[in-house]
Design an enzyme around this catalytic site. Structure first.
Site, PDB file in Angstrom:
ATOM      1  N   GLU A 135      67.612  68.800  59.980  1.00 53.49           N
ATOM      2  CA  GLU A 135      66.922  68.648  58.741  1.00 53.49           C
ATOM      3  C   GLU A 135      65.551  68.213  58.788  1.00 53.49           C
ATOM      4  O   GLU A 135      64.735  68.457  58.143  1.00 53.49           O
ATOM      5  CB  GLU A 135      67.632  67.478  57.919  1.00 53.49           C
ATOM      6  CG  GLU A 135      68.884  68.031  57.558  1.00 53.49           C
ATOM      7  CD  GLU A 135      69.429  67.146  56.423  1.00 53.49           C
ATOM      8  OE1 GLU A 135      68.789  66.300  55.895  1.00 53.49           O
ATOM      9  OE2 GLU A 135      70.726  67.301  56.237  1.00 53.49           O
ATOM     10  N   GLU A 183      69.144  74.061  51.635  1.00 55.28           N
ATOM     11  CA  GLU A 183      68.309  73.465  52.720  1.00 55.28           C
ATOM     12  C   GLU A 183      67.027  74.508  52.935  1.00 55.28           C
ATOM     13  O   GLU A 183      66.030  74.174  53.665  1.00 55.28           O
ATOM     14  CB  GLU A 183      68.972  73.184  53.936  1.00 55.28           C
ATOM     15  CG  GLU A 183      69.904  72.074  53.905  1.00 55.28           C
ATOM     16  CD  GLU A 183      70.647  71.831  55.175  1.00 55.28           C
ATOM     17  OE1 GLU A 183      70.497  72.482  56.253  1.00 55.28           O
ATOM     18  OE2 GLU A 183      71.406  70.950  55.246  1.00 55.28           O
ATOM     19  N   ALA A 212      71.004  63.334  56.404  1.00 56.42           N
ATOM     20  CA  ALA A 212      72.389  63.150  56.520  1.00 56.42           C
ATOM     21  C   ALA A 212      73.204  64.518  56.763  1.00 56.42           C
ATOM     22  O   ALA A 212      72.619  65.551  56.416  1.00 56.42           O
ATOM     23  CB  ALA A 212      72.520  62.487  55.099  1.00 56.42           C
ATOM     24  N   GLU A 266      71.966  65.918  63.050  1.00 58.62           N
ATOM     25  CA  GLU A 266      71.503  66.003  61.727  1.00 58.62           C
ATOM     26  C   GLU A 266      69.893  65.682  61.521  1.00 58.62           C
ATOM     27  O   GLU A 266      69.199  66.512  60.727  1.00 58.62           O
ATOM     28  CB  GLU A 266      72.106  65.069  60.724  1.00 58.62           C
ATOM     29  CG  GLU A 266      73.783  65.421  60.470  1.00 58.62           C
ATOM     30  CD  GLU A 266      73.681  66.940  59.863  1.00 58.62           C
ATOM     31  OE1 GLU A 266      72.720  67.427  58.980  1.00 58.62           O
ATOM     32  OE2 GLU A 266      74.831  67.527  60.117  1.00 58.62           O
ATOM     33  N   ARG A 323      70.256  69.010  44.298  1.00 62.47           N
ATOM     34  CA  ARG A 323      71.525  68.849  44.284  1.00 62.47           C
ATOM     35  C   ARG A 323      72.530  69.227  43.127  1.00 62.47           C
ATOM     36  O   ARG A 323      72.157  68.765  41.887  1.00 62.47           O
ATOM     37  CB  ARG A 323      71.838  67.239  44.398  1.00 62.47           C
ATOM     38  CG  ARG A 323      71.529  66.870  45.579  1.00 62.47           C
ATOM     39  CD  ARG A 323      72.329  67.349  46.905  1.00 62.47           C
ATOM     40  NE  ARG A 323      71.952  66.678  48.245  1.00 62.47           N
ATOM     41  CZ  ARG A 323      72.533  67.070  49.509  1.00 62.47           C
ATOM     42  NH1 ARG A 323      73.359  68.092  49.351  1.00 62.47           N
ATOM     43  NH2 ARG A 323      72.154  66.279  50.728  1.00 62.47           N
TER      44      ARG A 323
END
Length: 208
Positions: free
Chosen positions: A101, A148, A80, A97, A68
């Site tokens: 993910e 990601e 999320a 999601e 992040r």
């Protein structure tokens, strides 16, 4: 009767949007205060998000680890994502999601809790779901990119997550809220007391 947040809207005399980004924007409202004075309030305008506390048959929580940039950390989080489509059903978004993910699907869904992440400076609303009855999705994994691309995945017992949260080792707000909320649910009225997955969400109204 318990306490409850209530809708209220103070008068806005002027609004400007000095920045518009890919998914969010920044707005400045001139707001009339109770004493009649007018003051500017800057805040981020956000489409809203969903998050998923996914628990497997061994009572372990599925978590992912992602870089992040704003906080310069690689954080452990729960899956999320944004509500990319106005009026999108949040359950459908959460199911998407979880697949994208974690390459996982869930048979049982409940609303765990709804939160405003930073209401003093952003209008982001997040619905956190509890997902159980996990199984792998058949076929190829969803193609990921950017932050990601090197996302890690793990399954951690709920009590271990809570200990790490309280020790100050985990900081993602959806993980923190989700883990503590499920702990409270399990110590209280149980999962069956949670709202159904398609419960109304006034902060982000949606089509059924």
């Amino acid at each position: 009767m318990g306490i409850q947040d209530t809708p209220e809207e103070w008068q806005v005399t002027a609004t400007v949007t000095p920045f518009t980004g890919n998914k969010t924007s920044v707005r400045t409202d001139q707001v009339v205060m109770p004493d009649g004075s007018v003051h500017g309030r800057d805040y981020q305008v956000h489409p809203g998000s969903v998050a998923i506390l996914a628990v497997d048959e061994d009572d372990q929580v599925l978590v992912v680890r992602q870089y992040r940039h704003p906080v310069r950390q690689r954080l452990w989080e729960i899956p999320a994502g944004l509500l990319d489509i106005p009026g999108e059903n949040p359950l459908h978004a959460a199911q998407r999601e979880l697949y994208e993910e974690a390459h996982v699907k869930a048979e049982e869904w409940r609303v765990l809790t709804d939160v405003y992440t930073t209401p003093g400076g952003c209008d982001e609303a997040v619905r956190i779901f509890l997902a159980r009855g996990l199984s792998d999705v058949e076929g190829e994994r969803f193609a990921v990119s950017e932050e990601e691309a090197d996302m890690e995945q793990a399954r951690i017992p709920l009590p271990e997550l809570v200990r790490s949260v309280l020790a100050g080792d985990l900081h993602n707000n959806c993980l923190v809220v989700g883990a503590l909320a499920l702990t409270a649910v399990l110590a209280g009225d149980g999962v069956d007391s949670l709202r159904p997955a398609e419960a109304p969400w006034p902060a982000r109204p949606f089509e059924a």
